[in-house]
Each structure stands twice: as C-alpha cells, then as structure tokens.
Design a protein around this motif. Sequence first.
Motif, PDB file in Angstrom:
ATOM      1  N   ALA A   1      54.186  -5.973  25.762  1.00  0.00           N
ATOM      2  CA  ALA A   1      55.364  -5.121  25.909  1.00  0.00           C
ATOM      3  C   ALA A   1      55.104  -3.999  26.903  1.00  0.00           C
ATOM      4  O   ALA A   1      55.968  -3.662  27.725  1.00  0.00           O
ATOM      5  CB  ALA A   1      55.769  -4.551  24.559  1.00  0.00           C
ATOM      6  N   ALA A   2      53.916  -3.401  26.857  1.00  0.00           N
ATOM      7  CA  ALA A   2      53.579  -2.337  27.800  1.00  0.00           C
ATOM      8  C   ALA A   2      53.531  -2.868  29.226  1.00  0.00           C
ATOM      9  O   ALA A   2      53.993  -2.215  30.176  1.00  0.00           O
ATOM     10  CB  ALA A   2      52.249  -1.698  27.418  1.00  0.00           C
ATOM     11  N   THR A   3      52.981  -4.072  29.408  1.00  0.00           N
ATOM     12  CA  THR A   3      52.909  -4.670  30.739  1.00  0.00           C
ATOM     13  C   THR A   3      54.310  -4.952  31.279  1.00  0.00           C
ATOM     14  O   THR A   3      54.588  -4.738  32.464  1.00  0.00           O
ATOM     15  CB  THR A   3      52.084  -5.960  30.690  1.00  0.00           C
ATOM     16  N   ALA A   4      55.188  -5.415  30.407  1.00  0.00           N
ATOM     17  CA  ALA A   4      56.568  -5.665  30.838  1.00  0.00           C
ATOM     18  C   ALA A   4      57.244  -4.371  31.269  1.00  0.00           C
ATOM     19  O   ALA A   4      58.005  -4.363  32.247  1.00  0.00           O
ATOM     20  CB  ALA A   4      57.347  -6.329  29.703  1.00  0.00           C
ATOM     21  N   GLU A   5      56.978  -3.278  30.562  1.00  0.00           N
ATOM     22  CA  GLU A   5      57.548  -1.981  30.955  1.00  0.00           C
ATOM     23  C   GLU A   5      57.027  -1.555  32.322  1.00  0.00           C
ATOM     24  O   GLU A   5      57.771  -1.024  33.152  1.00  0.00           O
ATOM     25  CB  GLU A   5      57.212  -0.919  29.902  1.00  0.00           C
ATOM     26  N   SER A   6      55.744  -1.773  32.568  1.00  0.00           N
ATOM     27  CA  SER A   6      55.170  -1.417  33.861  1.00  0.00           C
ATOM     28  C   SER A   6      55.797  -2.225  34.988  1.00  0.00           C
ATOM     29  O   SER A   6      56.171  -1.678  36.043  1.00  0.00           O
ATOM     30  CB  SER A   6      53.654  -1.640  33.827  1.00  0.00           C
ATOM     31  N   ARG A   7      55.921  -3.517  34.788  1.00  0.00           N
ATOM     32  CA  ARG A   7      56.518  -4.364  35.828  1.00  0.00           C
ATOM     33  C   ARG A   7      57.951  -3.949  36.114  1.00  0.00           C
ATOM     34  O   ARG A   7      58.389  -3.926  37.272  1.00  0.00           O
ATOM     35  CB  ARG A   7      56.458  -5.823  35.382  1.00  0.00           C
ATOM     36  N   SER A   8      58.690  -3.646  35.069  1.00  0.00           N
ATOM     37  CA  SER A   8      60.079  -3.243  35.257  1.00  0.00           C
ATOM     38  C   SER A   8      60.170  -1.949  36.053  1.00  0.00           C
ATOM     39  O   SER A   8      60.993  -1.817  36.970  1.00  0.00           O
ATOM     40  CB  SER A   8      60.751  -3.076  33.892  1.00  0.00           C
ATOM     41  N   ALA A   9      59.313  -0.986  35.732  1.00  0.00           N
ATOM     42  CA  ALA A   9      59.351   0.302  36.428  1.00  0.00           C
ATOM     43  C   ALA A   9      58.982   0.162  37.895  1.00  0.00           C
ATOM     44  O   ALA A   9      59.524   0.867  38.753  1.00  0.00           O
ATOM     45  CB  ALA A   9      58.407   1.281  35.735  1.00  0.00           C
ATOM     46  N   LEU A  10      58.044  -0.742  38.201  1.00  0.00           N
ATOM     47  CA  LEU A  10      57.557  -0.884  39.573  1.00  0.00           C
ATOM     48  C   LEU A  10      58.357  -1.882  40.398  1.00  0.00           C
ATOM     49  O   LEU A  10      58.074  -2.076  41.583  1.00  0.00           O
ATOM     50  CB  LEU A  10      56.083  -1.315  39.559  1.00  0.00           C
ATOM     51  N   ARG A  11      59.373  -2.482  39.789  1.00  0.00           N
ATOM     52  CA  ARG A  11      60.145  -3.491  40.517  1.00  0.00           C
ATOM     53  C   ARG A  11      60.840  -2.880  41.729  1.00  0.00           C
ATOM     54  O   ARG A  11      60.887  -3.466  42.803  1.00  0.00           O
ATOM     55  CB  ARG A  11      61.164  -4.128  39.571  1.00  0.00           C
ATOM     56  N   ASP A  12      61.389  -1.685  41.567  1.00  0.00           N
ATOM     57  CA  ASP A  12      62.054  -1.002  42.685  1.00  0.00           C
ATOM     58  C   ASP A  12      62.042   0.488  42.388  1.00  0.00           C
ATOM     59  O   ASP A  12      63.049   1.065  41.972  1.00  0.00           O
ATOM     60  CB  ASP A  12      63.484  -1.515  42.857  1.00  0.00           C
ATOM     61  N   PRO A  13      60.901   1.157  42.583  1.00  0.00           N
ATOM     62  CA  PRO A  13      60.799   2.576  42.207  1.00  0.00           C
ATOM     63  C   PRO A  13      61.785   3.469  42.955  1.00  0.00           C
ATOM     64  O   PRO A  13      62.334   4.414  42.373  1.00  0.00           O
ATOM     65  CB  PRO A  13      59.351   2.932  42.561  1.00  0.00           C
ATOM     66  N   GLY A  14      61.999   3.178  44.234  1.00  0.00           N
ATOM     67  CA  GLY A  14      62.937   4.004  44.993  1.00  0.00           C
ATOM     68  C   GLY A  14      64.331   3.942  44.425  1.00  0.00           C
ATOM     69  O   GLY A  14      65.028   4.965  44.335  1.00  0.00           O
ATOM     70  N   ARG A  15      64.760   2.774  44.023  1.00  0.00           N
ATOM     71  CA  ARG A  15      66.087   2.651  43.425  1.00  0.00           C
ATOM     72  C   ARG A  15      66.131   3.309  42.050  1.00  0.00           C
ATOM     73  O   ARG A  15      67.151   3.899  41.665  1.00  0.00           O
ATOM     74  CB  ARG A  15      66.494   1.180  43.340  1.00  0.00           C
ATOM     75  N   ALA A  16      65.029   3.222  41.306  1.00  0.00           N
ATOM     76  CA  ALA A  16      64.987   3.894  40.010  1.00  0.00           C
ATOM     77  C   ALA A  16      65.136   5.405  40.187  1.00  0.00           C
ATOM     78  O   ALA A  16      65.847   6.069  39.419  1.00  0.00           O
ATOM     79  CB  ALA A  16      63.683   3.570  39.289  1.00  0.00           C
ATOM     80  N   LEU A  17      64.463   5.947  41.190  1.00  0.00           N
ATOM     81  CA  LEU A  17      64.603   7.361  41.493  1.00  0.00           C
ATOM     82  C   LEU A  17      66.039   7.688  41.895  1.00  0.00           C
ATOM     83  O   LEU A  17      66.615   8.690  41.452  1.00  0.00           O
ATOM     84  CB  LEU A  17      63.640   7.752  42.598  1.00  0.00           C
ATOM     85  N   ALA A  18      66.635   6.844  42.729  1.00  0.00           N
ATOM     86  CA  ALA A  18      68.013   7.078  43.158  1.00  0.00           C
ATOM     87  C   ALA A  18      68.967   7.073  41.974  1.00  0.00           C
ATOM     88  O   ALA A  18      69.896   7.899  41.900  1.00  0.00           O
ATOM     89  CB  ALA A  18      68.431   6.027  44.183  1.00  0.00           C
ATOM     90  N   ARG A  19      68.762   6.150  41.031  1.00  0.00           N
ATOM     91  CA  ARG A  19      69.621   6.122  39.839  1.00  0.00           C
ATOM     92  C   ARG A  19      69.463   7.396  39.021  1.00  0.00           C
ATOM     93  O   ARG A  19      70.439   7.935  38.490  1.00  0.00           O
ATOM     94  CB  ARG A  19      69.288   4.898  38.986  1.00  0.00           C
ATOM     95  N   LYS A  20      68.226   7.868  38.905  1.00  0.00           N
ATOM     96  CA  LYS A  20      68.000   9.104  38.151  1.00  0.00           C
ATOM     97  C   LYS A  20      68.735  10.265  38.818  1.00  0.00           C
ATOM     98  O   LYS A  20      69.418  11.052  38.154  1.00  0.00           O
ATOM     99  CB  LYS A  20      66.493   9.395  38.099  1.00  0.00           C
ATOM    100  N   LEU A  21      68.593  10.375  40.128  1.00  0.00           N
ATOM    101  CA  LEU A  21      69.252  11.452  40.853  1.00  0.00           C
ATOM    102  C   LEU A  21      70.768  11.334  40.755  1.00  0.00           C
ATOM    103  O   LEU A  21      71.474  12.343  40.602  1.00  0.00           O
ATOM    104  CB  LEU A  21      68.821  11.445  42.310  1.00  0.00           C
TER     105      LEU A  21
END
Length: 837
Positions: A278-298
């Motif tokens: 489960a932890a590995t899946a969370e890591s993969r999900s977070a690193l799939r597109d970090p720039g877009r994740a940041l953009a969504r947060k902003l």
Amino acid sequence: MRRIRGTSLACLVAVVAAAGAVAPPASADASGAGLSEQRRLADRRFVATGDRAYEVGAEDGRYPATGWHIRGEMGGFWSPPIKLLDGLWFAVDGQWLSAERFTSGAGFVEMELAGPGGLRVRRTDVVPDGGRAALVGLSFPGPARRVALSVDAHSELLSAYPWGWTTPSQETANLADTGGFDGRNLVFRESADGERPHEYAAVVGSELAPDGHALGAGHRGPQEPAVVCPPADPAPPRCDDGPFGRGTGGRLTYTLDVPRGGRTVWFAVAGSDDGVAAATAESRSALRDPGRALARKLAGRADLAARTRVDLPGDRLLQRSVEWSKQNLADSVQEARGLDVFASREGTRFPPPAGTVDVARWVGAGWPDYPWIFATDAEYTAFASVAAGQFEPIKAHLRALRDISEIVNGGSGKVVHEVTPDGQVYFGANDDPGNTDESAKFPSTVALIWRWTGDDAFRDEMYDAAVRAMRYVTALDADADGWPEGLGNVERPGMGGEKLDVAVYTVRGLRDLADLAASRGDRAVAGWASAQAGRRERAFERTWWYGGDAAAYADSLSDPGDVAVFQRHWTGLTPMEAELPGGPLAAPGNARLALAQRERDCYTGEFGLFHTGSGPTSAPAGNTGPSCDSVVSAVPAEWATFSLNTAVAAVAEGNYGRLGPQRRYTTGNARIQLDPAVWEMPGAMPEVAPSPDFVANIERDFLGRSSVLQAWGAYGVLWPVVRQQLGVDPDVGRGRLSVVPALPPGQERIAGHDIRLGTGSLDVTATRTAHALTVSVRAALRAELTLGAVLPAGATVAGVRLDGRPAAYRQRTTARGGEVLLAAGTGGRHTLEVRLR
C-alpha cells in the motif's frame, strides 16, 4: 528578513500545469505574494500539510526532535494515524544543503538551499490532498553541469497513540524499524503480531532510478551523530531524536545531469498502516505527475482564496490576516480511515475497541502536538470556517464528533473532548468529568452551519445528536439551580463546580436547539428547549454578575448556595461573546462595564487578552501585575496570551458595537501571524503569542513550544470582519439573509466579495461620508433580503433610499447600536442609502 514576491497565483497554476514537472513555483499566496524569512531559520518550525499526510520540520531544512505528546517525535513526516520518518536530508557533491531563505505559500512551502561553489537549489514541499505521500521537489538552475545528489532518510514508524507517559507508553509500544531497498526506493517497516497486530510501512524514493544505496542505523544527514533527548527536562537546546526512537536509516545516491535551462527532481515520502504494498502504491501515485499534483494543490487553494475576499482600506493588516487565515484553515484539514474507537481514560487504559469509524475527516487543532479531533477547538473554529466558505470540512468534523461520541458514550449525548486519528478518546467518555461545555456547544455549531449553508439534510442528520447533547447537559444539575456541573475551558484550584462558560453555552445551546427544532416542526423539543433557556436567561444576570469594582461576571459558582467565585479568567468574556438568535447574552449595561475592564492593562497586553488577569491574590506567588479591582482571588495571574482568548475578546467587543477596541484584539492575532518581528512560521497563526508569562516559541526548545499553527485563532479574524463589520447574518435554512454593516471608527469603506452562502454568494460594500451611509449588495441566492446599517453614535436619519427611490424603513436599538433596516426583496443587486443629519 521578509520578502514579498508578486507572482499571480492564477498565472502560477497555469504555468505549472503546462510545464508538468519542470519546476516548482516561485513564492505565491492567495493575494499574489509569499511570505519569506531569512533570520534564525534553524530556530523556526514549518508545517506542510495535505488532508492525509503532513510534514513538520525546521525552516533551515533540518528536522530537530520536536513536541511533547510523544517526546521529540511529533515532527517529521506523518500520515495519520502513523508517523513515517524523522526527516529527509539532501547533499550535493558531498555537501549537505541548508536553507538560507524560507517561504510560506498557499498550500506549499519553499526553501532556498545553499550548496557547494555558490550553488542555489530551490526546494518545494507540497502534500497533495487525497494521498498518503509528501512531495519534495529540488530545482537545480543552469548552467549545464553534473552533480552527485545524495538523499538521507531516517524512519520512525510509530502510532499517534500511545504517548510518552500513557499506559502503555511508547517505551513499549514503539518497536524497532527495519530498512530495505526494493531496487528503486528505501523501504522501512514496523511489524507486530499478537494482541494488536500491525504492518506499518514507509517508502522513500524519486522519479529517478538511483545509482546506489546504503542502509544503517543513522543516515540523518547533517544531524549525524544524533543527539538523543533525555526522557525529562532539562533538555539540550536542540536534539535530534526522542527517547522512544526505534528508527533506522538509509541513503539513495544519484548522478544528475542538469541541462542549461535547469532541472527539477521530485522525491516522495509515502506511507501506510496497511503494509509495504500500500505504501509503494502511494509513492507511485504521488510520483506519477508531481508537477500536475502541485498545480492541483495550487488551484484548490486559489479557489478557497477566491471566497470571502475582503477589502479593508483602513486596516490592511486585518485584510491580509483574513487571506492567510483562510489558508490556515485549509492547512488544518485532516482525514484518517479505519478508526478503532476506545476510551483510554486519560491514557491509563488500552481496552479493545468499542466500535469502528470507517472514515473520519476533521479540522485539526494545532501542529505539531494537536493535529487531532477536538470538540472545543472545532466549535470555535466553525465560526471562522463558515465565514470563509469552507463548509465541507467543518460539516465532516461534526460528523466525526458525533460518530465517535455515539460509539464510546453509547448514545448518552456527551460529546468527546479529544481523539487521536487511530480512535483513542483520551478524554470525554461518560465516566470522565467533562467537558460539559463541549456538549453544550454542539447544537450551536450544528445550527451555525445550517444557517450559513441551508443544508437541511445536514441539520436532520445531526438533529438527534444535538437533542441528546442538550438533554445530557441539562441533566448535569445536582442542585437543580439550572447551572450544569462539569468542566469548562478553564480548570484552576478554587473554582466552583458550576462554570461560567458552561452556563453561557448551555443557554445558547438551548436557544439554538429550539431554533433547529422549530425549523423541523418538532414542537415538543422546541418548547422544552425554549422554556429551559428562558428560565436560565431570566436568572443569569442576578446569579452571575459579580459586580463591585470587579466589573465582571463570576468565573464559577460554588455550592451550596451558588456562591460566586471570581478569578479573572478569560472565560469572563463568554457572556458577551456568545450570540443567541436574538443577540448576545449579557445585558448591555453590564457588558459595557465588563468589556471596558478587560481592555485595561491588568487583562490585556500587547498581543491581546491574558489567560488570567492580575490583581490581589492569596496565591503564594502574590500579585505580579497591576490591579484593576480589590477582589482577592485564589489564583495568580497567568499572563499568557492565547490566540483563542484574543479571538473571544475580539468577538465580544464586536457584538456590542465596540469596533474601536475590537481592533486591538484583531490586530493582536494578525500580528502574531504576519508581523516579521513576531512570527515563527510566516503566515501561520500560533497557539500562544509572546507574552510576559510565555517566552516566544523561537526562544524555547523544540520540546516545549506551543503550536506553530493553531486553527481556532482564525475565529478572531474572519468572524469580526464578515459577521460583525460587514454585517452578514444568514439564515439560509429559512430562506432569509440580513446584511447590516458597521464601519469601524475612522474607516470610510469596507467590502467583501464572494462570501459563500448556501449554494450562492454575496458581495457587500459599505461606505460612510459625513452625511450618508451606503450599503451595496449583490446577493446571488434566493433569500428574503433585509438591508440595513448601524448608525454612528448620535446620528439621526434624514431619509432612506433603496435603489435610488425613497423607501419605508424601521429603526431599532440593538447591542451593536442604533440600526436602520428595510426589506429589499429576494436577492439581486441593491443599494441602500441612509442620509444623516
């Protein structure tokens, strides 16, 4: 040194989204500026949060041992209900990077790191919502170069409960971690079988494949070898691990080619209490597109910033505090799943769970030691949340309180006090003596949310719990005098069994319950609650007013005989702070005396209201401050200024139209959040202000500080502006809206835009000239609209026009002063002009 950068947040979101993972942003917040600090970064904490993970460290990029619930372990990386890492450190070409500038942004933090040969690396930390991972981006500038990048991580897998002194304690509960490498990531585990089996895991890695790795007991970057905090004070000024530490470490190494235009590399710290997969899946999900994740947060933070935008030309500090307080509230939202609920009896038991809550979502109280579910904190924070238009988190918090209370207290109506994200109820079970005020405030919080949202389904969902809460509270009355026994917000030696704040919030809770019941057609409960409230209101002043030169209400009553006890606590302001459906509780004459007394230097300091005022005392320490009365109290002064105390003072002043004195308190909370001479983390409102009896956080060791970010202080910023100055008073559940602004002294214009009400919104602008008051609104919701204005003292009305035409109006006298009111139809755009003589 503070620096503001003027990058537009909307432009920033677009740039980051288009660029993908190219570069984290320059500093930007909701108003188009970040807040930066360069001084004493090693002495300042920061917080970066998402709703399922968060990070606490120091602003120089290190991770000192922090906090006291689990001594030294409340910092680092967490994904509730477990901690993942003590910290994460970076080195370039063998030199550990250290921050020379720190910046707070809206939903992220940023550090400017110094490297070898004058290299500057920008570090951006963001915790995307919805996932159990934190992202750290390192941006390397051009020119083209090759660098050797190393990353150290030190694990500390442990649960949010037990704590350092409980039964059991972390001394026995925290087990040794093991470290490994899966070919790309560092993988840490803590496993247990037996009575309480678990499989905690943390994964640390990058979007890049490492050249190599190492495992070992240390790996704390520049904090190696670690200084371990002793189990009790005295402690060194700084240490690196707590006495319960059982973690291990690892290092990842990379060869990084940086092109001429620069390059950004992202790392993830991910975890799970459900094992490595489960932890590995969370890591993969977070690193799939970090720039877009940041953009969504902003983008999400930009949406929140767009609500409740205020324009206060005469008080720009307060305007900026409103903007940052909205972000502070958003930073405080947390979620955990699969809570096994049990009552620990103040940490003395660890019984089998009484039940399970599948999902709990809440507004955390404070970081790093109080990021949990609290009733008192949320019931104050709710006022700020609705004013900010952040309806969903506070609704979820009320649901979590109800669900947990119903399980652990068997439907008694008692609302729990404090809950950790693994389900431990530390205090507030049926066998515990309090807090009575939390149960009394529960129906009022439900009613507040219903009036602002118009959400009948939420009202109906919460109704039975609200009824049970007030039945429970009113039954806590052994002497049948109407005043419930039980704990309130303050507990000090010599207090009587019946507390002022409990009495005040009981009256308000009954009135609000009656309102909820009437809206549902429940005549029996409405009649009962109204009668109960009326009885107490009629007796309130003669019972609780202490009088004399104390000019105050009693803090408590001692039985037998309801003997008034006066100790100068901040709760003495609650009769003025608590607004009933018909106005504040305290009689105007007594309220004015009490408020004026609290404004004096025996009660109020540079940053707001003291916990306990000074005066004659029988306490051995004696009186350490000025005296404003002759009453001999049993307790000494406590000149610590909490942001909540100051918030309560600000609201109390506003309820009685005292907007001049109110500014002293709104400014106090705004300064501890935004004044570079005072702040710890730029833009974050802390729990306690620097005050005579509380040394500023950055002058204390990291084990004994107050919260660097505390949600409840926002009550003293958002509510005074939106509800009291702009005069927004919704009853959306009944299809009604009143807008009656009151301009602070010396200010000619105030405005608010996109104030969220129900499924619509409101814009309001109020202006004043020597001869007129003007109120303009755009109400984008269907509601019967009442417009009005609070008249300046001594002014008389020469005429009233609505939308350019003479209009019939009425006048009334309220606690705020004289008001002019008229009906303005159902929503839409309208302008009221009140001509004065």
